[in-house]
Write a protein that holds these residues in place. Sequence first.
Motif, mmCIF file in Angstrom:
data_model
loop_
_atom_site.group_PDB
_atom_site.id
_atom_site.type_symbol
_atom_site.label_atom_id
_atom_site.label_comp_id
_atom_site.label_asym_id
_atom_site.label_seq_id
_atom_site.Cartn_x
_atom_site.Cartn_y
_atom_site.Cartn_z
ATOM 1 N N CYS A 141 0.831 -1.217 0.000
ATOM 2 C CA CYS A 141 0.000 0.000 0.000
ATOM 3 C C CYS A 141 0.862 1.262 0.000
ATOM 4 N N ARG A 143 3.801 1.728 -1.263
ATOM 5 C CA ARG A 143 4.332 1.943 -2.622
ATOM 6 C C ARG A 143 3.229 2.462 -3.538
ATOM 7 N N TRP A 144 2.046 1.873 -3.449
ATOM 8 C CA TRP A 144 0.926 2.264 -4.308
ATOM 9 C C TRP A 144 0.486 3.706 -4.071
ATOM 10 N N PHE A 145 0.532 4.163 -2.812
ATOM 11 C CA PHE A 145 -0.013 5.471 -2.471
ATOM 12 C C PHE A 145 1.046 6.514 -2.132
#
Length: 169
Positions: A141, A143-145
């Motif tokens: 999460c 890395r994604w956000f």
Amino acid sequence: MLGFSEHPVWFVLWFVLLPIYGVFHFYWIHRFLHWAPVYNKVHSIHHRNVNVGPWSGMSMHPVEHIVYLSSAVIHLLIPSHPIHFIFQVQQKVLLAITSHGGYEAVTAGQNSDAGLKVGDFFHQLHHRYFECNYGEPEVPCDRWFGTFHDGTEEATARTRARLKEMRKK
């Protein structure tokens, strides 16, 4: 209720999906706990622990305990078995302790590079820089956000630049 004899695949699959859901839930509630009004009254108690240890994982305001363990509400919404509930709550409590435990991995023997990763360094960076690494390493999460910090100077610069932009708003 979801029983093994009626739904064996879903029964077993819950043991895989619950930890993934739990980490995703933790990321978002942890972001919420860093919202200034909530942080100042509730989560700041947990962040008094800059150099974390096993007991600091459960050192929280009572409201934070409720928010942290609220992932178990899913069992009221989606059929499951009581063993799934017990598994999830135990996993959440143990995750809080191991991610603050002072060790990157639980190992057996002399080989310190092998073993069960518990993500202490990842979460230690969160306690050091506060506005990064809200989740756990198992589900990316952060890395994604855009909140991932890997311990490098570049990541520290990115975190500080992001905070500076947030404060301008």
